[in-house]
Design a protein around this motif. Structure first.
Motif, PDB file in Angstrom:
ATOM      1  N   ILE A 149       7.473  -4.811  -3.005  1.00  0.00           N
ATOM      2  CA  ILE A 149       6.461  -6.007  -2.789  1.00  0.00           C
ATOM      3  C   ILE A 149       5.492  -5.674  -1.679  1.00  0.00           C
ATOM      4  O   ILE A 149       4.378  -5.921  -1.802  1.00  0.00           O
ATOM      5  CB  ILE A 149       7.235  -7.343  -2.693  1.00  0.00           C
ATOM      6  N   CYS A 150       6.149  -5.223  -0.588  1.00  0.00           N
ATOM      7  CA  CYS A 150       5.313  -4.971   0.498  1.00  0.00           C
ATOM      8  C   CYS A 150       4.229  -3.935   0.621  1.00  0.00           C
ATOM      9  O   CYS A 150       3.171  -4.071   1.030  1.00  0.00           O
ATOM     10  CB  CYS A 150       6.225  -4.716   1.951  1.00  0.00           C
ATOM     11  N   PHE A 151       4.780  -2.906  -0.565  1.00  0.00           N
ATOM     12  CA  PHE A 151       3.727  -1.972  -0.707  1.00  0.00           C
ATOM     13  C   PHE A 151       2.532  -2.389  -1.538  1.00  0.00           C
ATOM     14  O   PHE A 151       1.284  -2.158  -1.067  1.00  0.00           O
ATOM     15  CB  PHE A 151       4.387  -0.824  -1.455  1.00  0.00           C
ATOM     16  N   CYS A 152       2.883  -3.081  -2.505  1.00  0.00           N
ATOM     17  CA  CYS A 152       1.624  -3.741  -3.270  1.00  0.00           C
ATOM     18  C   CYS A 152       0.588  -4.682  -2.283  1.00  0.00           C
ATOM     19  O   CYS A 152      -0.311  -4.651  -2.715  1.00  0.00           O
ATOM     20  CB  CYS A 152       2.358  -4.606  -4.477  1.00  0.00           C
ATOM     21  N   ILE A 153       1.343  -5.468  -1.753  1.00  0.00           N
ATOM     22  CA  ILE A 153       0.454  -6.279  -0.888  1.00  0.00           C
ATOM     23  C   ILE A 153      -0.353  -5.366   0.225  1.00  0.00           C
ATOM     24  O   ILE A 153      -1.592  -5.953   0.212  1.00  0.00           O
ATOM     25  CB  ILE A 153       1.612  -7.265   0.192  1.00  0.00           C
ATOM     26  N   SER A 154       0.394  -4.542   0.633  1.00  0.00           N
ATOM     27  CA  SER A 154      -0.530  -3.528   1.706  1.00  0.00           C
ATOM     28  C   SER A 154      -1.887  -2.956   0.951  1.00  0.00           C
ATOM     29  O   SER A 154      -2.903  -3.022   1.581  1.00  0.00           O
ATOM     30  CB  SER A 154       0.429  -2.534   2.169  1.00  0.00           C
ATOM     31  N   ILE A 155      -1.747  -2.301  -0.310  1.00  0.00           N
ATOM     32  CA  ILE A 155      -2.784  -1.800  -0.752  1.00  0.00           C
ATOM     33  C   ILE A 155      -3.637  -2.876  -1.501  1.00  0.00           C
ATOM     34  O   ILE A 155      -4.674  -2.552  -2.014  1.00  0.00           O
ATOM     35  CB  ILE A 155      -2.420  -0.858  -1.857  1.00  0.00           C
ATOM     36  N   SER A 156      -3.241  -4.136  -1.360  1.00  0.00           N
ATOM     37  CA  SER A 156      -4.141  -5.184  -2.170  1.00  0.00           C
ATOM     38  C   SER A 156      -5.086  -5.668  -1.115  1.00  0.00           C
ATOM     39  O   SER A 156      -6.207  -6.387  -1.631  1.00  0.00           O
ATOM     40  CB  SER A 156      -3.197  -6.372  -2.711  1.00  0.00           C
ATOM     41  N   PHE A 157      -4.865  -5.477   0.229  1.00  0.00           N
ATOM     42  CA  PHE A 157      -5.672  -6.167   1.213  1.00  0.00           C
ATOM     43  C   PHE A 157      -6.828  -4.957   1.892  1.00  0.00           C
ATOM     44  O   PHE A 157      -6.233  -3.804   2.103  1.00  0.00           O
ATOM     45  CB  PHE A 157      -5.160  -6.885   2.145  1.00  0.00           C
ATOM     46  N   GLY A 158      -7.855  -5.437   2.225  1.00  0.00           N
ATOM     47  CA  GLY A 158      -8.756  -4.361   2.793  1.00  0.00           C
ATOM     48  C   GLY A 158      -9.726  -4.956   3.274  1.00  0.00           C
ATOM     49  O   GLY A 158     -10.263  -6.109   2.885  1.00  0.00           O
ATOM     50  N   SER A 159     -11.052  -4.196   3.723  1.00  0.00           N
ATOM     51  CA  SER A 159     -12.320  -4.706   4.131  1.00  0.00           C
ATOM     52  C   SER A 159     -13.039  -4.895   2.743  1.00  0.00           C
ATOM     53  O   SER A 159     -13.855  -5.918   2.789  1.00  0.00           O
ATOM     54  CB  SER A 159     -13.023  -3.822   4.795  1.00  0.00           C
TER      55      SER A 159
END
Length: 343
Positions: free
Chosen positions: A20-30
């Motif tokens: 879940i944390c992996f998916c959240i991490s790659i979902s956010f960005g500039s």
């Protein structure tokens, strides 16, 4: 049997939380990318914009994997050091390995002011920084291992490691004093730590180093459990003190040194995650603790990286600062609430 079922359930929950944390991490960005497109990029589906696939596959996924490797490595190396020295305040960098990596980076970045231009801005990039940092940490690790072969007292080895760190920190201070403002700023930026600068080839090298460190750690589980009760108890169980201490230091050097070389010095994770794990699992058995700290460290680093990214913002906060700001109060709260440190 009851404990075994409880641990199995805990590990399953941790693995789910990691995903879940992996998916959240790659979902956010500039760049704002819809979650459905993010998942499509991972599983090879079609995206609304081709550029989104490039961002996810070549920046966000490598960054998230770097966070997993970094968090797990620092957490495990911290556990190894706390057990070896029987000191809850010991972290992965007590042997001066991080200071050695910092010295290597400092010589590369700031050495031009003292070495008549032998080092120049032109050669400073992610690859040369990783090489310089690795060389520095390896040399300090080599020195510590030579000393470890001659010193019987483990606490003396801890003090010697701290002295190595003081020496390298002093040299960095001298370089900082004589260097130009622009070079000093570049070194300070490196010292903030960063998870987003690795290519896939560099990530593969870091993964190989981390896996080697974990593999060595697995062979020290019996000795680690024995070390908790002191060297005399370990000797009575037939543990070869110098050999096992050598393996533990080698594993720590690979884990902490490799991470520092590729991602810079990152605080808090190695010191705090072992305590968090012991508070939750309530055990000192390293057969349970080693995989647990790997998962906890990876999850915590992914969360800190997500916060550092400032979702939908072009700014990325220093990961070194986020790990301490977010994590330290949590550890204080847990220790005050528990009123007892499992060690």
């Amino acid at each position: 049997m009851l404990h075994q079922k409880k641990y199995t359930l805990a590990f399953i929950l941790l693995l789910v939380l990691l995903v879940i944390c992996f998916c959240i991490s790659i979902s956010f960005g500039s760049v704002t990318i819809p979650f459905t497109d993010t998942m499509s990029a991972i599983f090879g589906g079609e995206l609304q914009k081709e550029s989104w696939g490039y961002i996810i596959k070549n920046y966000r996924i490598p960054k998230a994997i770097t966070a997993i490797l970094t968090g797990g490595s620092l957490a495990l190396s911290g556990l190894l050091m706390q057990t070896l020295f029987r000191n809850p305040l010991a972290g992965p960098f007590v042997l001066g390995i991080s200071s050695g990596a910092s010295l290597g980076a400092a010589i590369l970045i700031m050495g031009a002011s003292l070495l008549s231009g032998i080092f120049t801005f032109g050669v400073v990039n992610n690859v040369t920084l990783a090489i310089a940092s690795s060389t520095g940490s390896f040399l300090v690790l080599l020195a510590v291992m030579v000393v470890a072969a001659k010193v019987k007292d483990t606490m003396a080895l801890l003090i010697i490691g701290l002295m190595f760190g003081s020496i390298t920190a002093a040299i960095v201070s001298v370089l900082s004093y004589f260097t130009d403002a622009e070079q000093l700023q570049q070194y300070i930026y490196w010292s903030f730590g960063s998870l987003g600068n690795l290519s896939w080839s560099q990530l593969g090298l870091l993964g190989a180093i981390v896996c080697t460190g974990i593999f060595i750690s697995i062979f020290t589980i019996k000795s680690l459990n024995a070390f908790l009760l002191g060297q005399n108890y370990a000797l009575s169980l037939g543990v070869h003190i110098k050999k096992q201490r050598f393996l533990i230091i080698l594993a720590t050097g690979l884990l902490a040194g490799g991470v520092t070389a590729f991602a810079g010095p990152i605080a808090f994770i190695g010191l705090a995650v072992p305590h968090l794990t012991k508070q939750i699992f309530n055990t000192t058995n390293h057969k349970i603790l080693i995989p647990a700290v790997l998962l906890y460290g990876a999850i915590l680093m992914l969360l800190c990286d997500t916060i550092a990214q400032l979702p939908s913002s072009a700014y990325v906060l220093p990961i070194n600062a986020i790990t301490s700001i977010i994590g330290a109060p949590v550890v204080i709260w847990l220790l005050v609430r528990k009123k007892k440190m499992v060690f």
